[in-house]
Design a protein around this motif. Structure first.
Motif, mmCIF file in Angstrom:
data_model
loop_
_atom_site.group_PDB
_atom_site.id
_atom_site.type_symbol
_atom_site.label_atom_id
_atom_site.label_comp_id
_atom_site.label_asym_id
_atom_site.label_seq_id
_atom_site.Cartn_x
_atom_site.Cartn_y
_atom_site.Cartn_z
ATOM 1 N N GLN A 87 33.420 5.417 -25.426
ATOM 2 C CA GLN A 87 33.082 4.267 -26.260
ATOM 3 C C GLN A 87 32.881 4.750 -27.699
ATOM 4 O OE1 GLN A 87 29.225 1.999 -26.065
ATOM 5 N NE2 GLN A 87 30.546 0.604 -24.902
ATOM 6 N N LEU A 88 33.855 4.422 -28.568
ATOM 7 C CA LEU A 88 33.794 4.873 -29.959
ATOM 8 C C LEU A 88 32.981 3.919 -30.841
ATOM 9 C CD1 LEU A 88 37.439 6.104 -30.651
ATOM 10 C CD2 LEU A 88 35.474 7.406 -29.834
ATOM 11 N N LEU A 89 33.154 2.623 -30.642
ATOM 12 C CA LEU A 89 32.437 1.621 -31.431
ATOM 13 C C LEU A 89 31.369 1.012 -30.538
ATOM 14 C CD1 LEU A 89 35.527 -0.065 -33.126
ATOM 15 C CD2 LEU A 89 34.176 1.864 -33.942
ATOM 16 N N ARG A 90 30.112 1.118 -30.981
ATOM 17 C CA ARG A 90 28.990 0.757 -30.118
ATOM 18 C C ARG A 90 28.067 -0.267 -30.768
ATOM 19 N NH1 ARG A 90 27.396 7.014 -28.457
ATOM 20 N NH2 ARG A 90 29.373 7.459 -27.422
ATOM 21 N N ASN A 91 27.666 -1.248 -29.968
ATOM 22 C CA ASN A 91 26.601 -2.173 -30.353
ATOM 23 C C ASN A 91 26.849 -2.835 -31.712
ATOM 24 O OD1 ASN A 91 24.223 -3.451 -29.638
ATOM 25 N ND2 ASN A 91 22.961 -1.980 -30.728
ATOM 26 N N PHE A 92 28.037 -3.365 -31.911
ATOM 27 C CA PHE A 92 28.362 -4.052 -33.153
ATOM 28 C C PHE A 92 27.918 -5.502 -33.088
ATOM 29 C CE2 PHE A 92 30.672 -0.353 -34.197
ATOM 30 C CZ PHE A 92 30.905 -0.396 -35.557
ATOM 31 N N HIS A 93 27.218 -5.937 -34.128
ATOM 32 C CA HIS A 93 26.731 -7.313 -34.238
ATOM 33 C C HIS A 93 27.253 -7.909 -35.528
ATOM 34 C CE1 HIS A 93 23.943 -5.655 -31.290
ATOM 35 N NE2 HIS A 93 23.903 -6.898 -30.838
ATOM 36 N N GLN A 94 27.583 -9.188 -35.460
ATOM 37 C CA GLN A 94 28.147 -9.854 -36.621
ATOM 38 C C GLN A 94 27.119 -9.915 -37.750
ATOM 39 O OE1 GLN A 94 30.240 -13.348 -35.565
ATOM 40 N NE2 GLN A 94 31.360 -13.374 -37.473
ATOM 41 N N SER A 95 27.567 -9.521 -38.948
ATOM 42 C CA SER A 95 26.692 -9.518 -40.113
ATOM 43 C C SER A 95 27.232 -10.405 -41.232
ATOM 44 C CB SER A 95 26.502 -8.081 -40.625
ATOM 45 O OG SER A 95 27.748 -7.497 -40.929
ATOM 46 N N GLY A 96 28.375 -11.015 -41.008
ATOM 47 C CA GLY A 96 28.998 -11.911 -41.982
ATOM 48 C C GLY A 96 30.173 -12.600 -41.336
ATOM 49 N N PRO A 97 30.864 -13.470 -42.046
ATOM 50 C CA PRO A 97 31.962 -14.243 -41.452
ATOM 51 C C PRO A 97 33.068 -13.392 -40.825
ATOM 52 C CG PRO A 97 31.393 -15.118 -43.596
ATOM 53 C CD PRO A 97 30.613 -13.838 -43.425
ATOM 54 N N ALA A 98 33.378 -12.240 -41.395
ATOM 55 C CA ALA A 98 34.428 -11.377 -40.841
ATOM 56 C C ALA A 98 33.949 -9.931 -40.825
ATOM 57 C CB ALA A 98 35.705 -11.523 -41.660
ATOM 58 N N GLU A 99 32.641 -9.736 -40.609
ATOM 59 C CA GLU A 99 32.066 -8.404 -40.702
ATOM 60 C C GLU A 99 31.071 -8.165 -39.571
ATOM 61 O OE1 GLU A 99 30.713 -6.825 -44.674
ATOM 62 O OE2 GLU A 99 28.782 -7.011 -43.646
ATOM 63 N N TRP A 100 31.115 -6.937 -39.033
ATOM 64 C CA TRP A 100 30.206 -6.530 -37.965
ATOM 65 C C TRP A 100 29.636 -5.159 -38.309
ATOM 66 C CZ3 TRP A 100 34.626 -9.154 -37.592
ATOM 67 C CH2 TRP A 100 34.639 -10.327 -36.838
ATOM 68 N N ARG A 101 28.423 -4.899 -37.884
ATOM 69 C CA ARG A 101 27.781 -3.596 -38.112
ATOM 70 C C ARG A 101 27.292 -3.036 -36.782
ATOM 71 N NH1 ARG A 101 27.029 -2.342 -43.408
ATOM 72 N NH2 ARG A 101 27.351 -4.041 -44.864
ATOM 73 N N GLY A 102 27.415 -1.720 -36.645
ATOM 74 C CA GLY A 102 26.977 -1.042 -35.434
ATOM 75 C C GLY A 102 27.035 0.458 -35.649
ATOM 76 N N THR A 103 27.334 1.188 -34.583
ATOM 77 C CA THR A 103 27.443 2.641 -34.696
ATOM 78 C C THR A 103 28.805 3.100 -34.202
ATOM 79 O OG1 THR A 103 26.387 2.949 -32.544
ATOM 80 C CG2 THR A 103 24.964 3.062 -34.477
ATOM 81 N N VAL A 104 29.246 4.224 -34.746
ATOM 82 C CA VAL A 104 30.554 4.803 -34.423
ATOM 83 C C VAL A 104 30.325 6.206 -33.888
ATOM 84 C CG1 VAL A 104 32.791 5.498 -35.348
ATOM 85 C CG2 VAL A 104 31.628 3.485 -36.292
ATOM 86 N N TYR A 105 30.882 6.488 -32.715
ATOM 87 C CA TYR A 105 30.828 7.851 -32.183
ATOM 88 C C TYR A 105 32.047 8.600 -32.702
ATOM 89 C CZ TYR A 105 30.838 11.872 -29.151
ATOM 90 O OH TYR A 105 30.844 13.164 -28.678
ATOM 91 N N VAL A 106 31.814 9.771 -33.298
ATOM 92 C CA VAL A 106 32.889 10.597 -33.845
ATOM 93 C C VAL A 106 33.049 11.810 -32.935
ATOM 94 C CG1 VAL A 106 33.712 11.852 -35.873
ATOM 95 C CG2 VAL A 106 32.228 9.846 -36.162
ATOM 96 N N PRO A 107 34.083 11.814 -32.072
ATOM 97 C CA PRO A 107 34.245 12.909 -31.108
ATOM 98 C C PRO A 107 34.416 14.284 -31.773
ATOM 99 C CG PRO A 107 35.826 11.152 -30.654
ATOM 100 C CD PRO A 107 35.113 10.793 -31.910
ATOM 101 N N ASP A 108 35.118 14.331 -32.911
ATOM 102 C CA ASP A 108 35.341 15.616 -33.593
ATOM 103 C C ASP A 108 34.030 16.288 -33.995
ATOM 104 O OD1 ASP A 108 37.999 14.981 -33.362
ATOM 105 O OD2 ASP A 108 38.274 14.463 -35.471
ATOM 106 N N LEU A 109 33.033 15.466 -34.351
ATOM 107 C CA LEU A 109 31.744 15.995 -34.788
ATOM 108 C C LEU A 109 30.674 15.901 -33.704
ATOM 109 C CD1 LEU A 109 31.660 14.359 -38.346
ATOM 110 C CD2 LEU A 109 32.394 16.675 -37.736
ATOM 111 N N ASP A 110 31.013 15.230 -32.590
ATOM 112 C CA ASP A 110 30.064 14.985 -31.502
ATOM 113 C C ASP A 110 28.777 14.373 -32.045
ATOM 114 O OD1 ASP A 110 29.228 14.849 -28.869
ATOM 115 O OD2 ASP A 110 28.349 16.857 -28.889
ATOM 116 N N THR A 111 28.959 13.320 -32.859
ATOM 117 C CA THR A 111 27.809 12.652 -33.462
ATOM 118 C C THR A 111 28.069 11.154 -33.587
ATOM 119 O OG1 THR A 111 26.228 12.794 -35.279
ATOM 120 C CG2 THR A 111 28.537 12.913 -35.881
#
Length: 146
Positions: A87-111
């Motif tokens: 799961q790369l894109l996690r827990n995204f919630h709508q913050s505007g009409p065409a915008e969502w905010r959440g967290t991104v898992y970056v496998p290369d950095l393991d973060t």
């Protein structure tokens, strides 16, 4: 003195109201379910090295890798992980009409870093991930497959 301060504050509020009210009205997120699923589907990155499936998860949206090319699979496997099902894109919630905010898992950095997704049109996403206290950001574009 008290009356002068009160008048100044009232004048300031009246001057700022035309600026602040439209911004406040535009800033409110759309209700979940109204526009949240508009980016549900299968997406590929610009280099066509990864495909993700975006779908509702909990009260937000998430995206999981469903396909990766051999080089990407090998790069992530070298770090001890399997990218398929990640799961790369996690827990995204709508913050505007065409915008969502959440967290991104970056496998290369393991973060995990903060992220924002903007739907530029029905078939294009711009995903921005920021790390290091928001000082370093990178944008990835995704195209809808289905």
């Amino acid at each position: 003195m008290k009356r002068t301060v009160s008048r100044l504050l009232t004048c300031a509020a009246l001057m700022l109201a035309p600026i602040m009210l439209p911004a406040a009205a535009a800033a409110g997120p759309e209700p979940v379910g109204h526009g949240t699923q508009s980016w549900a589907g299968v997406w590929r990155n610009t280099n066509n090295t990864v495909h993700i499936k975006a779908s509702p998860c909990g009260d937000g949206m998430c995206a999981t890798v469903i396909w990766a090319n051999d080089k990407t699979k090998a790069d992530v496997a070298a770090k001890g992980h399997n990218i398929i099902g990640m799961q790369l894109l996690r827990n995204f919630h709508q913050s505007g009409p065409a915008e969502w905010r959440g967290t991104v898992y970056v496998p290369d950095l393991d973060t995990t870093i903060s992220g924002k997704i903007t739907m530029t049109d029905r078939n294009t996403l711009a995903a921005v991930g920021c790390g290091f206290l928001g000082l370093v950001c990178q944008t990835r574009h995704w195209s809808r497959i289905s």
